[in-house]
Design a protein around this motif. Structure first.
Motif, PDB file in Angstrom:
ATOM      1  N   GLY A  34       0.794  -1.215   0.000  1.00 54.99           N
ATOM      2  CA  GLY A  34       0.000   0.000   0.000  1.00 54.99           C
ATOM      3  C   GLY A  34       0.829   1.269   0.000  1.00 54.99           C
ATOM      4  N   TRP A  35       0.166   2.349   0.384  1.00 58.31           N
ATOM      5  CA  TRP A  35       0.767   3.673   0.374  1.00 58.31           C
ATOM      6  C   TRP A  35       0.648   4.305   1.755  1.00 58.31           C
ATOM      7  CZ3 TRP A  35       3.357   5.326  -3.872  1.00 58.31           C
ATOM      8  CH2 TRP A  35       3.163   4.582  -5.027  1.00 58.31           C
ATOM      9  N   ALA A  36       1.502   5.265   2.008  1.00 58.46           N
ATOM     10  CA  ALA A  36       1.473   6.006   3.260  1.00 58.46           C
ATOM     11  C   ALA A  36       1.615   7.484   2.928  1.00 58.46           C
ATOM     12  CB  ALA A  36       2.608   5.556   4.183  1.00 58.46           C
ATOM     13  N   VAL A  37       1.300   8.335   3.901  1.00 58.74           N
ATOM     14  CA  VAL A  37       1.502   9.770   3.732  1.00 58.74           C
ATOM     15  C   VAL A  37       2.375  10.239   4.892  1.00 58.74           C
ATOM     16  CG1 VAL A  37      -0.636  10.440   4.895  1.00 58.74           C
ATOM     17  CG2 VAL A  37       0.420  12.010   3.277  1.00 58.74           C
ATOM     18  N   ALA A  38       3.425  10.969   4.553  1.00 58.01           N
ATOM     19  CA  ALA A  38       4.348  11.504   5.550  1.00 58.01           C
ATOM     20  C   ALA A  38       4.075  12.996   5.692  1.00 58.01           C
ATOM     21  CB  ALA A  38       5.793  11.265   5.125  1.00 58.01           C
ATOM     22  N   MET A  39       3.846  13.421   6.938  1.00 59.43           N
ATOM     23  CA  MET A  39       3.573  14.828   7.225  1.00 59.43           C
ATOM     24  C   MET A  39       4.798  15.432   7.913  1.00 59.43           C
ATOM     25  SD  MET A  39       0.646  15.555   6.025  1.00 59.43           S
ATOM     26  CE  MET A  39       0.399  17.157   6.777  1.00 59.43           C
ATOM     27  N   THR A  40       5.405  16.424   7.250  1.00 61.37           N
ATOM     28  CA  THR A  40       6.629  17.031   7.748  1.00 61.37           C
ATOM     29  C   THR A  40       6.423  18.525   7.947  1.00 61.37           C
ATOM     30  OG1 THR A  40       7.875  15.408   6.454  1.00 61.37           O
ATOM     31  CG2 THR A  40       9.103  17.293   7.309  1.00 61.37           C
ATOM     32  N   PRO A  41       6.685  19.024   9.157  1.00 58.99           N
ATOM     33  CA  PRO A  41       6.586  20.471   9.372  1.00 58.99           C
ATOM     34  C   PRO A  41       7.724  21.195   8.655  1.00 58.99           C
ATOM     35  CG  PRO A  41       6.930  19.318  11.471  1.00 58.99           C
ATOM     36  CD  PRO A  41       7.027  18.315  10.374  1.00 58.99           C
ATOM     37  N   ASP A  42       7.463  22.406   8.190  1.00 56.64           N
ATOM     38  CA  ASP A  42       8.508  23.203   7.545  1.00 56.64           C
ATOM     39  C   ASP A  42       9.719  23.309   8.460  1.00 56.64           C
ATOM     40  OD1 ASP A  42       6.954  23.601   5.333  1.00 56.64           O
ATOM     41  OD2 ASP A  42       6.598  25.736   5.680  1.00 56.64           O
ATOM     42  N   GLY A  43      10.893  23.215   7.870  1.00 57.78           N
ATOM     43  CA  GLY A  43      12.127  23.346   8.625  1.00 57.78           C
ATOM     44  C   GLY A  43      12.621  22.045   9.222  1.00 57.78           C
ATOM     45  N   GLN A  44      11.827  20.985   9.133  1.00 58.39           N
ATOM     46  CA  GLN A  44      12.224  19.680   9.671  1.00 58.39           C
ATOM     47  C   GLN A  44      12.604  18.745   8.528  1.00 58.39           C
ATOM     48  OE1 GLN A  44      12.312  18.994  13.093  1.00 58.39           O
ATOM     49  NE2 GLN A  44      11.947  21.192  13.209  1.00 58.39           N
ATOM     50  N   VAL A  45      13.494  17.817   8.834  1.00 54.15           N
ATOM     51  CA  VAL A  45      13.911  16.834   7.836  1.00 54.15           C
ATOM     52  C   VAL A  45      13.056  15.574   7.956  1.00 54.15           C
ATOM     53  CG1 VAL A  45      15.840  15.406   7.042  1.00 54.15           C
ATOM     54  CG2 VAL A  45      16.260  17.732   7.831  1.00 54.15           C
ATOM     55  N   GLU A  46      12.830  15.152   9.203  1.00 51.03           N
ATOM     56  CA  GLU A  46      12.061  13.935   9.448  1.00 51.03           C
ATOM     57  C   GLU A  46      10.568  14.253   9.572  1.00 51.03           C
ATOM     58  OE1 GLU A  46      13.214  10.739   9.615  1.00 51.03           O
ATOM     59  OE2 GLU A  46      15.135  11.594   8.987  1.00 51.03           O
ATOM     60  N   PRO A  47       9.712  13.356   9.084  1.00 52.92           N
ATOM     61  CA  PRO A  47       8.272  13.572   9.251  1.00 52.92           C
ATOM     62  C   PRO A  47       7.866  13.509  10.721  1.00 52.92           C
ATOM     63  CG  PRO A  47       8.701  11.626   7.868  1.00 52.92           C
ATOM     64  CD  PRO A  47      10.009  12.140   8.342  1.00 52.92           C
ATOM     65  N   ALA A  48       6.885  14.302  11.073  1.00 53.58           N
ATOM     66  CA  ALA A  48       6.329  14.271  12.420  1.00 53.58           C
ATOM     67  C   ALA A  48       5.339  13.120  12.553  1.00 53.58           C
ATOM     68  CB  ALA A  48       5.632  15.587  12.737  1.00 53.58           C
ATOM     69  N   LEU A  49       4.757  12.713  11.440  1.00 52.38           N
ATOM     70  CA  LEU A  49       3.729  11.679  11.452  1.00 52.38           C
ATOM     71  C   LEU A  49       3.711  10.982  10.100  1.00 52.38           C
ATOM     72  CD1 LEU A  49       1.254  10.488  13.021  1.00 52.38           C
ATOM     73  CD2 LEU A  49      -0.122  12.242  11.906  1.00 52.38           C
ATOM     74  N   VAL A  50       3.633   9.654  10.122  1.00 53.49           N
ATOM     75  CA  VAL A  50       3.469   8.859   8.906  1.00 53.49           C
ATOM     76  C   VAL A  50       2.288   7.940   9.151  1.00 53.49           C
ATOM     77  CG1 VAL A  50       4.501   7.169   7.344  1.00 53.49           C
ATOM     78  CG2 VAL A  50       5.943   8.926   8.383  1.00 53.49           C
ATOM     79  N   GLY A  51       1.346   7.952   8.217  1.00 52.75           N
ATOM     80  CA  GLY A  51       0.164   7.117   8.378  1.00 52.75           C
ATOM     81  C   GLY A  51      -0.258   6.500   7.057  1.00 52.75           C
ATOM     82  N   PRO A  52      -1.161   5.541   7.118  1.00 49.95           N
ATOM     83  CA  PRO A  52      -1.612   4.874   5.885  1.00 49.95           C
ATOM     84  C   PRO A  52      -2.326   5.848   4.950  1.00 49.95           C
ATOM     85  CG  PRO A  52      -2.983   4.240   7.752  1.00 49.95           C
ATOM     86  CD  PRO A  52      -1.873   5.084   8.300  1.00 49.95           C
ATOM     87  N   TRP A  53      -2.247   5.571   3.659  1.00 57.63           N
ATOM     88  CA  TRP A  53      -2.919   6.392   2.671  1.00 57.63           C
ATOM     89  C   TRP A  53      -3.771   5.498   1.783  1.00 57.63           C
ATOM     90  CZ3 TRP A  53      -4.617  10.909   2.572  1.00 57.63           C
ATOM     91  CH2 TRP A  53      -5.019  11.535   1.398  1.00 57.63           C
ATOM     92  N   THR A  54      -4.860   6.032   1.306  1.00 57.77           N
ATOM     93  CA  THR A  54      -5.854   5.300   0.538  1.00 57.77           C
ATOM     94  C   THR A  54      -5.370   4.988  -0.874  1.00 57.77           C
ATOM     95  OG1 THR A  54      -7.511   6.545   1.766  1.00 57.77           O
ATOM     96  CG2 THR A  54      -8.271   5.379  -0.174  1.00 57.77           C
ATOM     97  N   MET A  55      -5.699   3.766  -1.318  1.00 59.73           N
ATOM     98  CA  MET A  55      -5.417   3.366  -2.695  1.00 59.73           C
ATOM     99  C   MET A  55      -6.404   4.055  -3.629  1.00 59.73           C
ATOM    100  SD  MET A  55      -3.057   1.059  -3.089  1.00 59.73           S
ATOM    101  CE  MET A  55      -2.740  -0.664  -3.205  1.00 59.73           C
ATOM    102  N   GLY A  56      -5.954   4.281  -4.848  1.00 61.90           N
ATOM    103  CA  GLY A  56      -6.829   4.855  -5.862  1.00 61.90           C
ATOM    104  C   GLY A  56      -7.767   3.794  -6.423  1.00 61.90           C
ATOM    105  N   ARG A  57      -8.552   4.202  -7.374  1.00 59.45           N
ATOM    106  CA  ARG A  57      -9.546   3.294  -7.957  1.00 59.45           C
ATOM    107  C   ARG A  57      -8.918   2.097  -8.660  1.00 59.45           C
ATOM    108  NH1 ARG A  57     -14.655   6.700 -10.136  1.00 59.45           N
ATOM    109  NH2 ARG A  57     -14.820   8.043  -8.326  1.00 59.45           N
ATOM    110  N   ASP A  58      -7.698   2.283  -9.187  1.00 59.75           N
ATOM    111  CA  ASP A  58      -7.055   1.181  -9.904  1.00 59.75           C
ATOM    112  C   ASP A  58      -6.423   0.153  -8.949  1.00 59.75           C
ATOM    113  OD1 ASP A  58      -4.769   2.420  -8.936  1.00 59.75           O
ATOM    114  OD2 ASP A  58      -3.959   2.895 -10.918  1.00 59.75           O
ATOM    115  N   LYS A  59      -6.491   0.394  -7.657  1.00 64.16           N
ATOM    116  CA  LYS A  59      -5.975  -0.498  -6.611  1.00 64.16           C
ATOM    117  C   LYS A  59      -4.458  -0.714  -6.703  1.00 64.16           C
ATOM    118  CE  LYS A  59     -10.053  -1.181  -4.950  1.00 64.16           C
ATOM    119  NZ  LYS A  59     -10.491  -0.204  -3.996  1.00 64.16           N
ATOM    120  N   LYS A  60      -3.760   0.163  -7.476  1.00 65.47           N
ATOM    121  CA  LYS A  60      -2.307   0.081  -7.575  1.00 65.47           C
ATOM    122  C   LYS A  60      -1.652   1.366  -7.110  1.00 65.47           C
ATOM    123  CE  LYS A  60      -2.324  -2.698 -11.765  1.00 65.47           C
ATOM    124  NZ  LYS A  60      -1.951  -2.673 -13.167  1.00 65.47           N
TER     125      LYS A  60
END
Length: 161
Positions: A34-60
């Protein structure tokens, strides 16, 4: 240019959004297909939060980011960072109240984190806020009502167990 140099530029792409002090980047989830989304605050290198992300209609491929999703992600990530900061503050600045010789005494443990040489200070204060005693303790010191009472019973000695 580095990530932080671009932080002021607004970007609204299917897998990358940057606005309101945050960058959302849709990434491949290393744990599965699957996919994930990484949320990074400005000025930071590492994400503050990484969570699952939804698949598109093509399921790929991942569902594209949009305004509504980005705002929800920013709200979630901001709340997560705020809770983490509150938890860190509570860990580094602890306090208990005890009764000692008929008076209320507040005992505080303040830890100064430092990767090489962390320090901690144990302080006892009376009801008026006057410092009764202050000693250096190991950063690993466990402040409890019991340990605070034991310190008080020992006359707030420089040796704390």
């Amino acid at each position: 240019m580095s990530e932080t140099e671009h932080s002021g530029d607004r970007i609204t792409e299917a897998r990358l959004w940057r606005d309101n002090g945050w960058t959302a980047r849709v990434i491949k989830n290393d744990d599965d297909d699957g996919w994930a989304v990484a949320m990074t605050p400005d000025g930071q290198v590492e994400p503050a939060l990484v969570g699952p992300w939804t698949m598109g209609r093509d399921k790929k491929n991942p569902k594209p980011l949009d305004t509504s999703a980005f705002h929800t992600l920013v709200k979630t990530a901001t709340e997560f960072v705020r809770r983490h900061e509150q938890q860190l503050h509570a860990t580094l600045h602890q306090r208990v109240e005890i009764d000692h010789r008929g008076a209320r005494v507040e005992v505080l443990l303040d830890i100064e984190p430092d990767e090489e040489n962390p320090t901690a200070t144990l302080r006892a204060m009376d009801a008026d806020g006057a410092v009764l005693a202050e000693v250096k303790v190991p950063p690993s010191f466990k402040l409890t009502r019991s340990s605070a009472s034991a310190w008080a019973e020992a006359g707030f000695s420089a040796r704390v167990s």
